[in-house]
Design an enzyme around this catalytic site. Structure first.
Site, PDB file in Angstrom:
ATOM      1  N   HIS A  34      -9.120  10.159   6.334  1.00 28.99           N
ATOM      2  CA  HIS A  34      -7.849  10.437   6.998  1.00 28.99           C
ATOM      3  C   HIS A  34      -7.810  11.883   7.462  1.00 28.99           C
ATOM      4  O   HIS A  34      -8.572  12.735   6.983  1.00 28.99           O
ATOM      5  CB  HIS A  34      -6.683  10.168   6.041  1.00 28.99           C
ATOM      6  CG  HIS A  34      -6.668  11.087   4.847  1.00 28.99           C
ATOM      7  ND1 HIS A  34      -5.937  12.252   4.806  1.00 28.99           N
ATOM      8  CD2 HIS A  34      -7.306  11.027   3.658  1.00 28.99           C
ATOM      9  CE1 HIS A  34      -6.117  12.861   3.646  1.00 28.99           C
ATOM     10  NE2 HIS A  34      -6.947  12.141   2.922  1.00 28.99           N
TER      11      HIS A  34
ATOM     12  N   ASP B 134       0.926  17.237   3.486  1.00 29.37           N
ATOM     13  CA  ASP B 134       1.238  16.254   2.444  1.00 29.37           C
ATOM     14  C   ASP B 134      -0.064  15.656   1.942  1.00 29.37           C
ATOM     15  O   ASP B 134      -0.736  14.904   2.646  1.00 29.37           O
ATOM     16  CB  ASP B 134       2.147  15.149   2.992  1.00 29.37           C
ATOM     17  CG  ASP B 134       3.464  15.702   3.493  1.00 29.37           C
ATOM     18  OD1 ASP B 134       4.070  16.509   2.772  1.00 29.37           O
ATOM     19  OD2 ASP B 134       3.865  15.342   4.615  1.00 29.37           O
ATOM     20  N   LEU B 135      -0.452  15.990   0.740  1.00 30.52           N
ATOM     21  CA  LEU B 135      -1.752  15.646   0.189  1.00 30.52           C
ATOM     22  C   LEU B 135      -2.045  14.149   0.294  1.00 30.52           C
ATOM     23  O   LEU B 135      -1.271  13.322  -0.168  1.00 30.52           O
ATOM     24  CB  LEU B 135      -1.818  16.076  -1.279  1.00 30.52           C
ATOM     25  CG  LEU B 135      -3.151  15.865  -1.993  1.00 30.52           C
ATOM     26  CD1 LEU B 135      -4.240  16.713  -1.357  1.00 30.52           C
ATOM     27  CD2 LEU B 135      -3.006  16.199  -3.476  1.00 30.52           C
ATOM     28  N   ASP B 136      -3.177  13.811   0.921  1.00 28.76           N
ATOM     29  CA  ASP B 136      -3.677  12.435   1.029  1.00 28.76           C
ATOM     30  C   ASP B 136      -2.712  11.491   1.745  1.00 28.76           C
ATOM     31  O   ASP B 136      -2.788  10.276   1.570  1.00 28.76           O
ATOM     32  CB  ASP B 136      -4.020  11.862  -0.358  1.00 28.76           C
ATOM     33  CG  ASP B 136      -5.210  12.559  -1.001  1.00 28.76           C
ATOM     34  OD1 ASP B 136      -5.998  13.179  -0.266  1.00 28.76           O
ATOM     35  OD2 ASP B 136      -5.329  12.497  -2.235  1.00 28.76           O
ATOM     36  N   GLU B 137      -1.813  12.035   2.545  1.00 26.68           N
ATOM     37  CA  GLU B 137      -0.860  11.188   3.252  1.00 26.68           C
ATOM     38  C   GLU B 137      -0.966  11.331   4.765  1.00 26.68           C
ATOM     39  O   GLU B 137      -0.103  10.864   5.499  1.00 26.68           O
ATOM     40  CB  GLU B 137       0.568  11.503   2.794  1.00 26.68           C
ATOM     41  CG  GLU B 137       0.826  11.152   1.328  1.00 26.68           C
ATOM     42  CD  GLU B 137       2.274  11.360   0.913  1.00 26.68           C
ATOM     43  OE1 GLU B 137       3.126  11.544   1.813  1.00 26.68           O
ATOM     44  OE2 GLU B 137       2.555  11.338  -0.293  1.00 26.68           O
TER      45      GLU B 137
END
Length: 292
Positions: A228, A233-236
């Protein structure tokens, strides 16, 4: 590329997106034909039949593209941006995006990218590898790639300032190949290029250390990976590619780790390739991917 298409003779990729309306495909095709371009492939998608978002990737050949480019871009801007309200980008297909790879001690994703790059399986130039540990220096330099060791101590800002100094004006993309540090929002705002990350997915309950040990204890039947774009926003961030592999009660933790590494390699290499071939169109926190 289509069979028999010589990418060296003025090949280019036109990527278009924006509010949908009738006539966009026709307008693009007509404009390219008027400039003597031959369309090799065209993929498009609309999110809704009425009032949706439009996305299109067109590959075409145009003899003496360098000389014709200024006039083509002028007309593209007049028609696509001016008349149709669309955004567009034009990329020469022979131009390889320059990539910086960030890694830590885990090497499977890093070495896979370098191996694919050496075999010309990825349309990229690896400008450098940056790591917060020196462990992989010899292996990276064995590929003829510059290796930069930038320790991350208590003052992460100092390390990121050094990262930005190394990257300034040198790369088109940053890839986090199991880089075990969180990059700050300040870094993302200042780096000026997209950043792609890879992480294990389909293990949402097993955050933190030892995810595969936790997955084994829980008895999961699928493990996978997600590539991604990185946002604050971490891992989003917008997802580019995901894949899974089936596992069973017979698999040990070591088996899960190995299968997880295999799927991470595949997912990350696809994401890097598709991004660098201008197949990934971002729209907010989602993507449209015109995969081969």
């Amino acid at each position: 590329m289509a069979a028999g298409f010589d990418a060296s003779t003025g090949a280019a990729r036109l990527v278009v997106q924006g509010p949908d309306r009738p006539g966009i495909v026709s307008a693009v095709s007509t404009l390219l034909a008027e400039h003597g371009a031959n369309i090799v492939s065209l993929k498009q998608y609309s999110s809704d039949a009425v009032g949706g978002r439009f996305y299109q990737r067109t590959v075409f050949g145009l003899p003496d593209l360098e000389a014709a480019r200024a006039g083509l871009e002028k007309d593209l801007d007049a028609v696509l941006a001016g008349e149709l309200g669309l955004s567009w980008t034009l990329h020469e297909a022979t131009h390889r995006k320059r990539v910086a790879i960030f890694a830590s001690k885990t090497d499977h994703c890093l070495l896979d990218l370098l191996w694919r790059h050496r075999r010309d399986e990825l349309p990229i130039e690896v400008a450098m590898v940056v790591s917060n540990h020196p462990d992989l220096a010899a292996e990276v330099r064995g590929f003829g790639i510059a290796f930069h060791h930038v320790p991350v101590t208590g003052d992460k800002r100092a390390a990121e300032d050094e990262h930005l100094r190394l990257l300034a004006g040198s790369v088109d993309l940053v890839v986090l190949a199991r880089y075990m540090q969180i990059v700050s929002d300040d870094f993302l705002q200042r780096v000026g290029v997209p950043v792609i990350n890879i992480h294990h997915s389909f293990l949402p309950a097993f955050i933190g250390a030892g995810p595969y040990q936790k997955a084994k204890q829980r008895g999961v039947k699928l493990i996978g990976a997600t590539a991604h774009y990185v946002t604050k926003d971490l891992d989003e961030g917008p997802i580019i590619e995901q894949d899974v592999v089936r596992v069973s009660h017979n698999d040990t933790v070591r088996d899960l780790v190995q299968k997880g590494a295999d799927i991470e390699r595949l997912v990350l290499s696809r994401a890097v390739r598709w991004h660098c071939e201008d197949r990934v169109l971002r729209d907010g926190n989602r993507t449209v991917v015109f995969a081969p």
